[in-house]
Every structure is written in structure tokens, then in C-alpha cells.
Design a protein around this motif. Structure first.
Motif, PDB file in Angstrom:
ATOM      1  N   GLY A  66       1.927   7.595  35.599  1.00  0.00           N
ATOM      2  CA  GLY A  66       0.783   8.247  34.965  1.00  0.00           C
ATOM      3  C   GLY A  66      -0.085   8.947  35.999  1.00  0.00           C
ATOM      4  N   ALA A  67      -0.367   8.244  37.100  1.00  0.00           N
ATOM      5  CA  ALA A  67      -1.234   8.818  38.135  1.00  0.00           C
ATOM      6  C   ALA A  67      -0.622  10.090  38.710  1.00  0.00           C
ATOM      7  N   VAL A  68       0.656  10.028  39.059  1.00  0.00           N
ATOM      8  CA  VAL A  68       1.293  11.211  39.669  1.00  0.00           C
ATOM      9  C   VAL A  68       1.353  12.354  38.659  1.00  0.00           C
ATOM     10  N   THR A  69       1.603  12.009  37.380  1.00  0.00           N
ATOM     11  CA  THR A  69       1.651  13.059  36.355  1.00  0.00           C
ATOM     12  C   THR A  69       0.305  13.779  36.271  1.00  0.00           C
ATOM     13  N   VAL A  70      -0.794  12.990  36.198  1.00  0.00           N
ATOM     14  CA  VAL A  70      -2.102  13.625  36.047  1.00  0.00           C
ATOM     15  C   VAL A  70      -2.465  14.404  37.313  1.00  0.00           C
ATOM     16  N   TRP A  71      -2.129  13.853  38.488  1.00  0.00           N
ATOM     17  CA  TRP A  71      -2.361  14.599  39.730  1.00  0.00           C
ATOM     18  C   TRP A  71      -1.618  15.926  39.700  1.00  0.00           C
ATOM     19  N   ALA A  72      -0.364  15.877  39.299  1.00  0.00           N
ATOM     20  CA  ALA A  72       0.438  17.106  39.275  1.00  0.00           C
ATOM     21  C   ALA A  72      -0.170  18.112  38.305  1.00  0.00           C
ATOM     22  N   PHE A  73      -0.660  17.592  37.160  1.00  0.00           N
ATOM     23  CA  PHE A  73      -1.299  18.471  36.182  1.00  0.00           C
ATOM     24  C   PHE A  73      -2.535  19.139  36.795  1.00  0.00           C
ATOM     25  N   CYS A  74      -3.359  18.331  37.508  1.00  0.00           N
ATOM     26  CA  CYS A  74      -4.566  18.884  38.146  1.00  0.00           C
ATOM     27  C   CYS A  74      -4.185  19.971  39.145  1.00  0.00           C
ATOM     28  N   VAL A  75      -3.185  19.690  39.960  1.00  0.00           N
ATOM     29  CA  VAL A  75      -2.785  20.663  40.983  1.00  0.00           C
ATOM     30  C   VAL A  75      -2.262  21.928  40.313  1.00  0.00           C
ATOM     31  N   LEU A  76      -1.485  21.748  39.243  1.00  0.00           N
ATOM     32  CA  LEU A  76      -0.922  22.899  38.533  1.00  0.00           C
ATOM     33  C   LEU A  76      -2.041  23.815  38.025  1.00  0.00           C
ATOM     34  N   VAL A  77      -2.991  23.200  37.321  1.00  0.00           N
ATOM     35  CA  VAL A  77      -4.076  23.985  36.741  1.00  0.00           C
ATOM     36  C   VAL A  77      -4.895  24.649  37.852  1.00  0.00           C
ATOM     37  N   HIS A  78      -5.188  23.887  38.897  1.00  0.00           N
ATOM     38  CA  HIS A  78      -5.969  24.413  40.007  1.00  0.00           C
ATOM     39  C   HIS A  78      -5.242  25.597  40.658  1.00  0.00           C
ATOM     40  N   ARG A  79      -3.942  25.448  40.855  1.00  0.00           N
ATOM     41  CA  ARG A  79      -3.163  26.513  41.502  1.00  0.00           C
ATOM     42  C   ARG A  79      -3.181  27.784  40.657  1.00  0.00           C
ATOM     43  N   VAL A  80      -3.028  27.618  39.329  1.00  0.00           N
ATOM     44  CA  VAL A  80      -3.021  28.799  38.474  1.00  0.00           C
ATOM     45  C   VAL A  80      -4.380  29.488  38.540  1.00  0.00           C
ATOM     46  N   VAL A  81      -5.471  28.694  38.529  1.00  0.00           N
ATOM     47  CA  VAL A  81      -6.815  29.290  38.596  1.00  0.00           C
ATOM     48  C   VAL A  81      -6.968  30.074  39.892  1.00  0.00           C
ATOM     49  N   VAL A  82      -6.566  29.460  41.011  1.00  0.00           N
ATOM     50  CA  VAL A  82      -6.709  30.123  42.313  1.00  0.00           C
ATOM     51  C   VAL A  82      -5.894  31.411  42.347  1.00  0.00           C
ATOM     52  N   LEU A  83      -4.669  31.312  41.810  1.00  0.00           N
ATOM     53  CA  LEU A  83      -3.782  32.480  41.800  1.00  0.00           C
ATOM     54  C   LEU A  83      -4.406  33.617  40.995  1.00  0.00           C
ATOM     55  N   GLU A  84      -4.981  33.281  39.859  1.00  0.00           N
ATOM     56  CA  GLU A  84      -5.523  34.335  39.000  1.00  0.00           C
ATOM     57  C   GLU A  84      -6.768  34.941  39.616  1.00  0.00           C
ATOM     58  N   ARG A  85      -7.592  34.108  40.292  1.00  0.00           N
ATOM     59  CA  ARG A  85      -8.760  34.660  40.994  1.00  0.00           C
ATOM     60  C   ARG A  85      -8.304  35.657  42.048  1.00  0.00           C
ATOM     61  N   ARG A  86      -7.236  35.268  42.767  1.00  0.00           N
ATOM     62  CA  ARG A  86      -6.746  36.145  43.832  1.00  0.00           C
ATOM     63  C   ARG A  86      -6.239  37.453  43.238  1.00  0.00           C
ATOM     64  N   LEU A  87      -5.587  37.375  42.078  1.00  0.00           N
ATOM     65  CA  LEU A  87      -5.060  38.593  41.450  1.00  0.00           C
ATOM     66  C   LEU A  87      -6.193  39.507  41.008  1.00  0.00           C
ATOM     67  N   VAL A  88      -7.302  38.912  40.524  1.00  0.00           N
ATOM     68  CA  VAL A  88      -8.454  39.715  40.113  1.00  0.00           C
ATOM     69  C   VAL A  88      -8.997  40.475  41.318  1.00  0.00           C
ATOM     70  N   VAL A  89      -9.087  39.781  42.465  1.00  0.00           N
ATOM     71  CA  VAL A  89      -9.580  40.426  43.682  1.00  0.00           C
ATOM     72  C   VAL A  89      -8.653  41.570  44.074  1.00  0.00           C
ATOM     73  N   LEU A  90      -7.341  41.314  44.004  1.00  0.00           N
ATOM     74  CA  LEU A  90      -6.355  42.339  44.367  1.00  0.00           C
ATOM     75  C   LEU A  90      -6.497  43.575  43.498  1.00  0.00           C
TER      76      LEU A  90
END
Lengths: 257, 138
Positions: free
Chosen positions: A215-239
Motif C-alpha cells: 500500500g505504501a509503495v503504491t501510494v508513493w508511486a501515485f504521488c510521484v506519478l502525479v507530481h511528475r505529470v504536473v512538473v512536465l506540464e508546467r515545463r511544457l507551458v514555459v516552452l
């Protein structure tokens, strides 16, 4: 991952609060898993303390499978609907899966050293797991290569996303091979415990520690996934706002389909 | 257009098939990671080349003298005597699975230079039914 998952990656206050809650949940589950795995669960009668590596090794492997399943689903959804956000989910899930597969191999080598007496064996489960790692590392490499060739940003370009989606779907063929390798072929690796046909041959306290860790690793992975997508999309907006970004943006629109 | 696409799919299919054949060939050794005692006895010539032999360590068969460990590996109704130079891993136990690497000698004894221990998928505080009495390796 339905609509709430998609809302979680937006840049609003509510989404941020949701992401924070998930992070707290991950911390809580990790603490519970650590206490259960170290204090509550008994020492294994055969393997001794080395068996505790299971609480890292097995969750890493299972959540890596899950991450690759997300790559499969997101790639398929992207190919059907053409929404590039799913392509970004696929990419970030693949990154998580590659890291977790590497963790699986690392903890497995240590466990093997302690219990089998060898760090590595040319065993079907071990070899197929390395192939899985190579396949998804190759998937990420393919994305990089495609992005460099087209000059478009990875994550907002159909010329990158489409071949990547096919690769992400094909690579998933390896997951059942890895999982069933211990059933189909003779292996040094022990067969599945929790997914064994009969009642899991595991002490309930160990099982509880294992499930909490998963459960812990699943939720961690979910957090990282969501965080990564947010960061990626922010970077794309800047680009996109940068001068000279017209071409890439055009390609994004033209390639849709 | 359609014809080009069919051609491309055909090329991809051929490449995938060729890759599959190559990979399965290369993995042959991996897929039969070890041979059972019965298989090695049936084909002793193959056993004279470097081989992995796997089976259950026959209870009561382990003898140690100096750095030479002798035991029998059993499986599917056959047994082979193994001599191992050097200490097996700490988890090595009678009644449990083990895989040895080495070759069959002319006398029918398997001379091993490496032992790896197999363990089951059961986890619990007390040793299972196959474990030896207390006093063996921890």
C-alpha cells in the motif's frame, strides 16, 4: 485512473491539497509498514532476518508491474482518444516502473546473496526481470530519440507520442512472462506466495506487513506519478511561451488524430 | 497507402519473429536452469559437461570432512551423490532444495564447485515440516 486522477494533476489549490493528502497517506502507510515489518512480524524460521527484505522487494516488483500496466492503459487511451495528457502519464509511469524494477533487482540480489548464496543466477525469473528493465529503459530511450529527431518537446508532440504508445503496449507483453516465469520454467526463484493457488503459506503478521508495504509503495508511486505529470506540464507551458516555439506547437495540432 | 502499411506490418512481424527465435535460443540455458537427477542419469555424457543439477538434499546424507561436503541430491525417484569443495551457503539444509554446478565424474559422482540453496514460498516463524531438528544451521 478516472476523472479525479486527472483533476489531481491540475495546478489549482484543490488539486494541490489533494496531492498533499496523498503524500500524508503515503507517509502514514510507510510508518505503519515499517513498524509492522520490523517489530510486529516475526523473524522467519528458515531464512532469518534476511526475509525482511521481502517487505521492500515484493512491493517494488508488484508496483513496477502496476506502473507498466498504467503505461499500457495510458498508451491505449492516448491512441484511441489522442489526448497527449495520457501520453505524459505513460511516460511518467514508465519512469517509475524502471526505477522500481531496478530496486527489485537490487533488493533481490541482496536477498539472493543472503539466502541462496549467490548475488545473481541465470534463472528465468531473474533474466526476464532484467529484460523487463531493458524494455522500458528502451521505451524511455525511444521517446528521447524521437523527441530529438522531431525537435518537438517530449510530452506535447504526437510524432513522439504515437511510436512511444505502440512501444509501451508491446513492452507489456513481458510482464506476464516475468510473473509466470517461476511457473513455466524451472527456477531457483521460489514460486508466488500471496498469489499461490491455495491459502497463502505466510504468517498473517508477515502478510499484514507485506500488504501495508505494498500500500505504501503504491501510494508513493501515485504521488510521484502525479507530481511528475504536473512538473512536465508546467515545463511544457514555459516552452510554449518561448519565442520560436511556434513550430512545435503547430506540429502538436497538425499531428492530432 | 494501404499496401505500404501492410508491407510495413509484415516487416515488423518478421523482425519480431526473428527476434523471438533469437531470444528463445539464447535463453535455452536459462529456461532449463537446472537438470533433475533423473535427466542427468539418463544422459550421463551431457552431465560430463558443466551442468547444473537440482534436487532435494536427501535427509541424513550430508557428511562433512574438512572442506569437502558430500551429500545426495534426489528428485523424481533418482539420487546422485554430490561432492562439493568449499562450504555451501549457511542456509543449506537437509530436506531442502539445492542446485549444484559442476560435472558428473566417471565414477558417477557429481563433482560440484558451487552450491546455491532453493527455498520454498512459505514464510513463518517456526520451521516448516521439511526443516531439520534444531541444531542445524540457523
Amino acid at each position: 485512473m478516472g476523472r479525479p486522477g486527472i483533476n489531481l494533476v491540475s495546478d489549482t489549490g484543490r488539486a494541490r491539497a489533494g496531492r498533499r493528502s496523498a503524500l500524508w497517506l503515503a507517509c502514514g502507510l510507510s510508518a505503519a509498514a515499517a513498524v509492522t515489518g520490523i517489530v510486529v512480524a516475526p523473524v522467519d524460521g528458515w531464512q532469518g532476518p534476511a526475509q525482511r527484505l521481502m517487505y521492500l522487494h515484493v512491493p517494488a516488483a508488484w508496483v513496477a508491474y502496476t506502473a507498466f500496466a498504467v503505461v499500457l492503459l495510458a498508451s491505449g487511451t492516448y491512441l484511441i482518444g489522442g489526448n497527449l495528457r495520457w501520453d505524459r502519464f505513460a511516460r511518467c509511469a514508465a519512469e517509475i516502473g524502471v526505477v522500481l524494477t531496478a530496486v527489485t533487482i537490487g533488493t533481490g540480489a541482496l536477498w539472493g546473496h543472503l539466502v541462496w548464496g549467490t548475488w545473481w543466477a541465470w534463472d528465468p525469473r531473474l533474466v526476464s526481470t532484467v529484460l523487463l528493465l531493458l524494455a522500458y529503459a528502451g521505451y524511455l530511450g525511444l521517446r528521447r530519440l524521437a523527441a530529438e529527431r522531431t525537435g518537438g518537446p517530449d510530452g506535447a508532440d504526437h510524432a513522439v507520442a504515437r511510436p512511444a504508445a505502440y512501444a509501451g503496449i508491446v513492452a507489456f507483453l513481458l510482464v506476464p512472462v516475468v510473473h509466470f516465469s517461476v511457473v513455466w520454467w524451472r527456477s531457483l526463484h521460489q514460486p508466488a506466495t500471496v498469489l499461490a493457488p491455495e491459502r497463502p503459506p505466510i504468517d498473517p503478521r508477515m502478510g499484514a506487513a507485506l500488504l501495508l508495504a505494498v500500500g505504501a509503495v503504491t501510494v508513493w508511486a501515485f504521488c510521484v506519478l502525479v507530481h511528475r505529470v504536473v512538473v512536465l506540464e508546467r515545463r511544457l507551458v514555459v516552452l510554449e511561451r518561448r519565442p520560436g516555439a511556434e513550430r512545435a506547437a503547430d506540429r502538436t495540432r497538425v499531428g492530432a488524430g | 497507402m494501404i499496401r505500404r502499411r501492410v508491407g510495413r506490418i509484415a516487416v515488423v512481424a518478421v523482425v519480431l519473429a526473428a527476434g523471438g527465435v533469437l531470444v528463445t535460443g539464447a535463453l535455452q540455458d536459462t529456461l532449463t536452469y537446472y537438470r533433475t537427477p533423473g535427466e542427468v542419469l539418463d544422459d550421463p555424457d551431457a552431465g560430463r559437461r558443466p551442468t547444473r543439477l537440482g534436487g532435494e538434499v536427501v535427509p541424513g546424507s550430508v557428511r562433512r570432512s574438512g572442506d569437502l561436503v558430500t551429500f545426495r541430491l534426489g528428485g523424481d525417484g533418482h539420487e546422485i551423490t554430490v561432492t562439493q569443495r568449499g562450504m555451501p551457503p549457511e542456509t543449506f539444509r537437509e530436506g531442502q532444495g539445492a542446485i549444484v554446478e559442476g560435472r558428473l565424474s566417471a565414477t558417477g559422482v557429481f563433482e560440484s564447485d558451487r552450491v546455491v540453496v532453493q527455498h520454498g514460498n512459505e514464510y513463518g516463524p517456526s520451521p516448516g515440516p521439511l526443516a531439520p531438528e534444531a541444531g542445524g544451521a540457523r
